[in-house]
Design a protein around this motif. Structure first.
Motif, mmCIF file in Angstrom:
data_model
loop_
_atom_site.group_PDB
_atom_site.id
_atom_site.type_symbol
_atom_site.label_atom_id
_atom_site.label_comp_id
_atom_site.label_asym_id
_atom_site.label_seq_id
_atom_site.Cartn_x
_atom_site.Cartn_y
_atom_site.Cartn_z
ATOM 1 N N SER A 4 -72.571 25.688 -7.350
ATOM 2 C CA SER A 4 -73.533 25.342 -8.400
ATOM 3 C C SER A 4 -73.937 26.578 -9.209
ATOM 4 O O SER A 4 -74.064 26.504 -10.435
ATOM 5 N N GLU A 5 -74.126 27.719 -8.555
ATOM 6 C CA GLU A 5 -74.467 28.947 -9.284
ATOM 7 C C GLU A 5 -73.327 29.375 -10.195
ATOM 8 O O GLU A 5 -73.545 29.737 -11.355
ATOM 9 N N ARG A 6 -72.097 29.338 -9.683
ATOM 10 C CA ARG A 6 -70.943 29.754 -10.489
ATOM 11 C C ARG A 6 -70.672 28.800 -11.648
ATOM 12 O O ARG A 6 -70.162 29.209 -12.691
ATOM 13 N N ALA A 7 -70.981 27.519 -11.460
ATOM 14 C CA ALA A 7 -70.786 26.530 -12.522
ATOM 15 C C ALA A 7 -71.995 26.467 -13.457
ATOM 16 O O ALA A 7 -71.972 25.742 -14.448
ATOM 17 N N ASP A 8 -73.046 27.210 -13.124
ATOM 18 C CA ASP A 8 -74.274 27.259 -13.911
ATOM 19 C C ASP A 8 -74.916 25.872 -14.044
ATOM 20 O O ASP A 8 -75.307 25.437 -15.133
ATOM 21 N N ILE A 9 -74.974 25.179 -12.901
ATOM 22 C CA ILE A 9 -75.633 23.876 -12.837
ATOM 23 C C ILE A 9 -76.609 23.892 -11.665
ATOM 24 O O ILE A 9 -76.518 24.749 -10.785
ATOM 25 N N ALA A 10 -77.513 22.947 -11.652
ATOM 26 C CA ALA A 10 -78.448 22.833 -10.533
ATOM 27 C C ALA A 10 -77.723 22.312 -9.299
ATOM 28 O O ALA A 10 -76.721 21.590 -9.410
ATOM 29 N N ARG A 11 -78.233 22.686 -8.146
ATOM 30 C CA ARG A 11 -77.655 22.204 -6.887
ATOM 31 C C ARG A 11 -77.676 20.676 -6.835
ATOM 32 O O ARG A 11 -76.743 20.050 -6.360
ATOM 33 N N SER A 67 -73.833 9.455 -14.602
ATOM 34 C CA SER A 67 -74.763 9.987 -15.596
ATOM 35 C C SER A 67 -74.651 11.502 -15.771
ATOM 36 O O SER A 67 -75.276 12.068 -16.664
ATOM 37 N N VAL A 68 -73.844 12.153 -14.947
ATOM 38 C CA VAL A 68 -73.665 13.603 -15.072
ATOM 39 C C VAL A 68 -72.707 13.882 -16.231
ATOM 40 O O VAL A 68 -71.675 13.223 -16.378
ATOM 41 N N ALA A 69 -73.057 14.857 -17.032
ATOM 42 C CA ALA A 69 -72.245 15.215 -18.207
ATOM 43 C C ALA A 69 -70.842 15.653 -17.792
ATOM 44 O O ALA A 69 -70.657 16.320 -16.769
ATOM 45 N N ILE A 70 -69.876 15.292 -18.607
ATOM 46 C CA ILE A 70 -68.487 15.627 -18.312
ATOM 47 C C ILE A 70 -68.286 17.143 -18.285
ATOM 48 O O ILE A 70 -67.440 17.659 -17.555
ATOM 49 N N GLY A 71 -69.104 17.870 -19.043
ATOM 50 C CA GLY A 71 -69.019 19.328 -19.039
ATOM 51 C C GLY A 71 -69.366 19.912 -17.682
ATOM 52 O O GLY A 71 -68.784 20.908 -17.255
ATOM 53 N N ALA A 72 -70.317 19.293 -16.992
ATOM 54 C CA ALA A 72 -70.680 19.755 -15.652
ATOM 55 C C ALA A 72 -69.529 19.516 -14.686
ATOM 56 O O ALA A 72 -69.211 20.372 -13.855
ATOM 57 N N TYR A 73 -68.885 18.352 -14.789
ATOM 58 C CA TYR A 73 -67.708 18.081 -13.957
ATOM 59 C C TYR A 73 -66.641 19.146 -14.218
ATOM 60 O O TYR A 73 -66.041 19.685 -13.300
ATOM 61 N N PHE A 74 -66.399 19.441 -15.516
ATOM 62 C CA PHE A 74 -65.383 20.434 -15.860
ATOM 63 C C PHE A 74 -65.712 21.798 -15.275
ATOM 64 O O PHE A 74 -64.841 22.468 -14.728
ATOM 65 N N ASN A 75 -66.971 22.230 -15.393
ATOM 66 C CA ASN A 75 -67.345 23.550 -14.877
ATOM 67 C C ASN A 75 -67.167 23.645 -13.372
ATOM 68 O O ASN A 75 -66.766 24.694 -12.856
ATOM 69 N N VAL A 76 -67.438 22.568 -12.655
ATOM 70 C CA VAL A 76 -67.211 22.578 -11.204
ATOM 71 C C VAL A 76 -65.711 22.682 -10.918
ATOM 72 O O VAL A 76 -65.293 23.475 -10.067
ATOM 73 N N LEU A 77 -64.900 21.922 -11.645
ATOM 74 C CA LEU A 77 -63.449 22.025 -11.453
ATOM 75 C C LEU A 77 -62.954 23.434 -11.780
ATOM 76 O O LEU A 77 -62.077 23.965 -11.089
ATOM 77 N N ARG A 78 -63.533 24.046 -12.802
ATOM 78 C CA ARG A 78 -63.155 25.418 -13.173
ATOM 79 C C ARG A 78 -63.460 26.388 -12.041
ATOM 80 O O ARG A 78 -62.631 27.227 -11.691
ATOM 81 N N VAL A 79 -64.639 26.259 -11.457
ATOM 82 C CA VAL A 79 -65.027 27.131 -10.344
ATOM 83 C C VAL A 79 -64.054 26.969 -9.178
ATOM 84 O O VAL A 79 -63.712 27.939 -8.505
#
Length: 96
Positions: free
Chosen positions: A38-45, A57-69
């Protein structure tokens, strides 16, 4: 401005839940904690928790950032890559 809640049919919700489980397993295979990801993806836990549950309801950008991490960002390109129905419709138009 109000936010419109996305309605996902139960059979499709199962697909999101499976994707969330896949993300969770990928995180665990890499021996990364939820806090690290969550810290590396810059999202809340809690957002990561919702992703791993397959929350629509979670933004697709958040999904992408987790996949990136997790090093799985190229998997994003697989979404809708094999548009079989679209190709069939296109072929039907060519026959006219």
């Amino acid at each position: 401005m109000s936010v419109k809640k996305q309605i996902v049919f139960p059979k499709h919700q199962l697909l999101l839940e499976q994707m969330g489980e896949n993300i969770k397993l990928a995180r665990k295979r890499r021996k990364l904690t939820a806090i690290q990801v969550s810290e590396r993806a810059d999202i809340a836990r809690t957002t990561l928790y919702q992703i791993e549950k397959g929350n629509s309801s979670v933004a697709i950008g958040a999904y992408f950032n987790v996949l990136r991490v997790l090093g799985l960002q190229d998997d994003f390109l697989k979404l809708a890559a094999d548009d079989e129905l679209g190709r069939k419709l296109q072929d039907l138009d060519l026959l006219k």
